[in-house]
Write a protein that holds these residues in place. Structure first.
Motif, PDB file in Angstrom:
ATOM      1  N   VAL A 136      -7.308   4.839   1.920  1.00 19.99           N
ATOM      2  CA  VAL A 136      -5.900   4.643   1.570  1.00 19.99           C
ATOM      3  C   VAL A 136      -5.095   5.896   1.891  1.00 19.99           C
ATOM      4  CG1 VAL A 136      -4.279   4.243  -0.322  1.00 19.99           C
ATOM      5  CG2 VAL A 136      -6.389   2.925  -0.202  1.00 19.99           C
ATOM      6  N   LYS A 137      -5.606   7.051   1.491  1.00 18.78           N
ATOM      7  CA  LYS A 137      -4.883   8.310   1.709  1.00 18.78           C
ATOM      8  C   LYS A 137      -4.754   8.637   3.194  1.00 18.78           C
ATOM      9  CE  LYS A 137      -4.653  13.125   0.151  1.00 18.78           C
ATOM     10  NZ  LYS A 137      -3.290  12.985  -0.383  1.00 18.78           N
ATOM     11  N   ASP A 138      -5.797   8.386   3.959  1.00 21.01           N
ATOM     12  CA  ASP A 138      -5.779   8.717   5.385  1.00 21.01           C
ATOM     13  C   ASP A 138      -4.872   7.794   6.192  1.00 21.01           C
ATOM     14  OD1 ASP A 138      -7.533  10.752   4.904  1.00 21.01           O
ATOM     15  OD2 ASP A 138      -9.308   9.680   5.627  1.00 21.01           O
ATOM     16  N   PRO A 152       0.796  -1.228   0.000  1.00 15.31           N
ATOM     17  CA  PRO A 152       0.000   0.000   0.000  1.00 15.31           C
ATOM     18  C   PRO A 152       0.829   1.280   0.000  1.00 15.31           C
ATOM     19  CG  PRO A 152      -0.978  -1.612   1.466  1.00 15.31           C
ATOM     20  CD  PRO A 152       0.333  -2.189   1.021  1.00 15.31           C
ATOM     21  N   LYS A 153       1.978   1.276   0.662  1.00 17.74           N
ATOM     22  CA  LYS A 153       2.798   2.497   0.719  1.00 17.74           C
ATOM     23  C   LYS A 153       3.327   2.895  -0.660  1.00 17.74           C
ATOM     24  CE  LYS A 153       7.239   0.283   1.814  1.00 17.74           C
ATOM     25  NZ  LYS A 153       8.339   0.213   2.800  1.00 17.74           N
ATOM     26  N   ASP A 154       3.386   1.927  -1.580  1.00 17.70           N
ATOM     27  CA  ASP A 154       3.838   2.235  -2.936  1.00 17.70           C
ATOM     28  C   ASP A 154       2.834   3.076  -3.714  1.00 17.70           C
ATOM     29  OD1 ASP A 154       6.227   0.831  -2.617  1.00 17.70           O
ATOM     30  OD2 ASP A 154       5.303  -1.065  -3.226  1.00 17.70           O
ATOM     31  N   LEU A 155       1.654   3.275  -3.145  1.00 14.63           N
ATOM     32  CA  LEU A 155       0.644   4.121  -3.790  1.00 14.63           C
ATOM     33  C   LEU A 155       0.918   5.606  -3.584  1.00 14.63           C
ATOM     34  CD1 LEU A 155      -2.488   2.027  -2.785  1.00 14.63           C
ATOM     35  CD2 LEU A 155      -1.546   2.250  -5.091  1.00 14.63           C
ATOM     36  N   ASN A 156       1.883   5.940  -2.716  1.00 16.75           N
ATOM     37  CA  ASN A 156       2.299   7.331  -2.560  1.00 16.75           C
ATOM     38  C   ASN A 156       2.795   7.869  -3.899  1.00 16.75           C
ATOM     39  OD1 ASN A 156       1.947   8.116   0.266  1.00 16.75           O
ATOM     40  ND2 ASN A 156       3.428   6.496   0.719  1.00 16.75           N
ATOM     41  N   ASN A 157       2.315   9.076  -4.227  1.00 15.27           N
ATOM     42  CA  ASN A 157       2.677   9.746  -5.484  1.00 15.27           C
ATOM     43  C   ASN A 157       2.139   9.034  -6.731  1.00 15.27           C
ATOM     44  OD1 ASN A 157       4.223  11.799  -4.110  1.00 15.27           O
ATOM     45  ND2 ASN A 157       5.820  10.241  -3.816  1.00 15.27           N
ATOM     46  N   LYS A 158       1.244   8.080  -6.532  1.00 17.38           N
ATOM     47  CA  LYS A 158       0.573   7.420  -7.659  1.00 17.38           C
ATOM     48  C   LYS A 158      -0.828   8.008  -7.809  1.00 17.38           C
ATOM     49  CE  LYS A 158       3.694   4.110  -8.513  1.00 17.38           C
ATOM     50  NZ  LYS A 158       4.354   3.925  -9.823  1.00 17.38           N
ATOM     51  N   LYS A 159      -1.346   7.963  -9.020  1.00 17.56           N
ATOM     52  CA  LYS A 159      -2.705   8.420  -9.274  1.00 17.56           C
ATOM     53  C   LYS A 159      -3.663   7.287  -8.930  1.00 17.56           C
ATOM     54  CE  LYS A 159      -1.473  11.792 -12.820  1.00 17.56           C
ATOM     55  NZ  LYS A 159      -1.597  12.190 -14.246  1.00 17.56           N
ATOM     56  N   LEU A 160      -4.429   7.502  -7.886  1.00 11.76           N
ATOM     57  CA  LEU A 160      -5.307   6.472  -7.336  1.00 11.76           C
ATOM     58  C   LEU A 160      -6.755   6.841  -7.587  1.00 11.76           C
ATOM     59  CD1 LEU A 160      -5.576   3.899  -5.528  1.00 11.76           C
ATOM     60  CD2 LEU A 160      -5.616   5.452  -3.566  1.00 11.76           C
ATOM     61  N   THR A 215      -8.872   1.493  -6.649  1.00 10.35           N
ATOM     62  CA  THR A 215      -9.104   0.855  -5.359  1.00 10.35           C
ATOM     63  C   THR A 215     -10.583   0.813  -5.015  1.00 10.35           C
ATOM     64  OG1 THR A 215      -8.516   0.801  -3.003  1.00 10.35           O
ATOM     65  CG2 THR A 215      -8.814   2.977  -4.011  1.00 10.35           C
ATOM     66  N   THR A 216     -11.018  -0.324  -4.596  1.00 18.40           N
ATOM     67  CA  THR A 216     -12.345  -0.541  -4.028  1.00 18.40           C
ATOM     68  C   THR A 216     -12.331  -1.960  -3.453  1.00 18.40           C
ATOM     69  OG1 THR A 216     -14.732  -0.406  -4.407  1.00 18.40           O
ATOM     70  CG2 THR A 216     -13.418  -1.366  -6.180  1.00 18.40           C
ATOM     71  N   SER A 250     -10.991   6.186  -7.481  1.00 17.75           N
ATOM     72  CA  SER A 250     -12.189   5.545  -6.956  1.00 17.75           C
ATOM     73  C   SER A 250     -13.366   6.416  -7.378  1.00 17.75           C
ATOM     74  CB  SER A 250     -12.131   5.375  -5.439  1.00 17.75           C
ATOM     75  OG  SER A 250     -13.123   4.457  -5.015  1.00 17.75           O
ATOM     76  N   VAL A 251     -14.580   6.040  -6.957  1.00 17.13           N
ATOM     77  CA  VAL A 251     -15.765   6.760  -7.415  1.00 17.13           C
ATOM     78  C   VAL A 251     -16.275   7.739  -6.370  1.00 17.13           C
ATOM     79  CG1 VAL A 251     -16.457   4.850  -8.899  1.00 17.13           C
ATOM     80  CG2 VAL A 251     -17.391   5.024  -6.594  1.00 17.13           C
ATOM     81  N   ALA A 252     -17.006   8.730  -6.816  1.00 18.04           N
ATOM     82  CA  ALA A 252     -17.610   9.706  -5.909  1.00 18.04           C
ATOM     83  C   ALA A 252     -18.539   8.996  -4.932  1.00 18.04           C
ATOM     84  CB  ALA A 252     -18.387  10.746  -6.712  1.00 18.04           C
ATOM     85  N   GLY A 253     -18.409   9.318  -3.647  1.00 19.65           N
ATOM     86  CA  GLY A 253     -19.261   8.718  -2.631  1.00 19.65           C
ATOM     87  C   GLY A 253     -18.682   7.476  -1.992  1.00 19.65           C
ATOM     88  N   SER A 254     -17.607   6.938  -2.567  1.00 21.11           N
ATOM     89  CA  SER A 254     -16.969   5.750  -1.999  1.00 21.11           C
ATOM     90  C   SER A 254     -15.918   6.166  -0.980  1.00 21.11           C
ATOM     91  CB  SER A 254     -16.313   4.918  -3.108  1.00 21.11           C
ATOM     92  OG  SER A 254     -15.545   3.878  -2.553  1.00 21.11           O
ATOM     93  N   THR A 255     -15.728   5.358   0.036  1.00 24.10           N
ATOM     94  CA  THR A 255     -14.746   5.663   1.078  1.00 24.10           C
ATOM     95  C   THR A 255     -13.380   5.040   0.791  1.00 24.10           C
ATOM     96  OG1 THR A 255     -15.433   3.708   2.350  1.00 24.10           O
ATOM     97  CG2 THR A 255     -16.534   5.797   2.848  1.00 24.10           C
TER      98      THR A 255
END
Length: 280
Positions: A164-166, A144-152, A196-197, A154-159
């Protein structure tokens, strides 16, 4: 005789009024909010673009959520041809229930404390896990840490993306798209790096014929996602749906639905959760 004629006319008027009331005088889209099967139709919210779970196709509506909702509706007294399917996008679900646009929603609807403040949930009926879908040839995302600086995406309204960011990748560049299909297109053309979902949703997409071999699940299992059936706050449907879900597991219909919809994707699903047991 005049009194008798007036009475007869009045009776006729009353009879016509009662007949009109019984017919409903609408477009045939009414539903019985008690779920007793007395209404003409029952309105159910599902996703339209999630293969394996909720998808609108030229042949009709298919997926695990659709099968669960159809089973529940049957137990509530409604036949399949009495179901009116409504698209329930992630950002619209609470509003649809609060306005009465639908009687219940089965649309990969994770039970969370925030959502429970607005609507009630029956279930859960499936335990999924948040994961990441990446391109098959991408070897740069191994944790998961490899997602830093990556374009991630998901859809509007999804948590999912916010989780991931938090918690895992605070430097991830969140990209919000209207649907998962749009995210998938972005992943394919390299406009984004990861989608991600829930793993159940991602597995459905990856298993589609046109995408076989192009994407892969990272296998991170970052969260527990307890899928519930949403109903309006205070609705008596909650208990009735819970009973239907228990019967679905007991008579093996749940297992058959899982195997039918997730088998082709080789999705490693969890056993049926117990009603009311939310795994954090």
């Amino acid at each position: 005789m005049k009194l008798r004629k007036v009475t007869a006319a009045s009776a006729a008027v009353i009879a016509l009024a009662l007949t009109a009331t019984a017919c409903g005088g609408d477009d045939g889209g009414d539903s019985n909010s008690s779920g007793s099967g007395g209404g003409k139709t029952i309105k159910i919210g599902i996703k339209y673009d999630q293969p394996g779970l909720g998808q609108k196709t030229p042949q009709g509506y298919v997926g695990f959520d659709v099968d669960v909702a159809t089973y529940v509706a049957k137990k509530l007294g409604y036949e399949p041809d009495q179901i009116v399917w409504k698209e329930a996008k992630s950002a619209d679900r609470e509003t649809m229930l609060q306005r009465g646009d639908v009687d219940f929603i089965a649309a990969t609807y994770s039970i969370t404390p925030e959502r429970q403040e607005k609507v009630d949930f029956a279930g859960p009926y499936l335990l999924a896990h948040q994961d990441v879908l990446i391109r098959a040839d991408d070897s740069s995302i191994k944790s998961p840490k490899d997602l830093n600086n990556k374009k991630l995406c998901s859809v509007a309204g999804s948590t999912s993306a916010q989780n991931v960011k938090d918690k895992l990748a605070p430097e991830a560049d969140l990209q919000t798209y209207p649907t998962y299909s749009a995210c998938l297109s972005g992943l394919q053309n390299k406009a984004i790096d990861a989608l991600t979902t829930d793993d159940s949703i991602l597995a459905g997409y990856a298993a589609q014929e046109q995408f076989k071999g192009k994407f892969k699940l990272a296998g991170f299992k970052m969260t527990n996602e307890n899928y519930g059936i949403g109903v309006k706050k205070g609705s008596e449907l909650k208990d009735k749906i819970n009973k239907a879900l228990e019967e679905m597991v007991a008579d093996k219909s749940w297992q058959k639905a899982v195997e039918k919809n997730f088998g082709p994707a080789n999705y490693q699903y969890e056993p049926a959760p117990k009603i009311g047991e939310i795994k954090s």
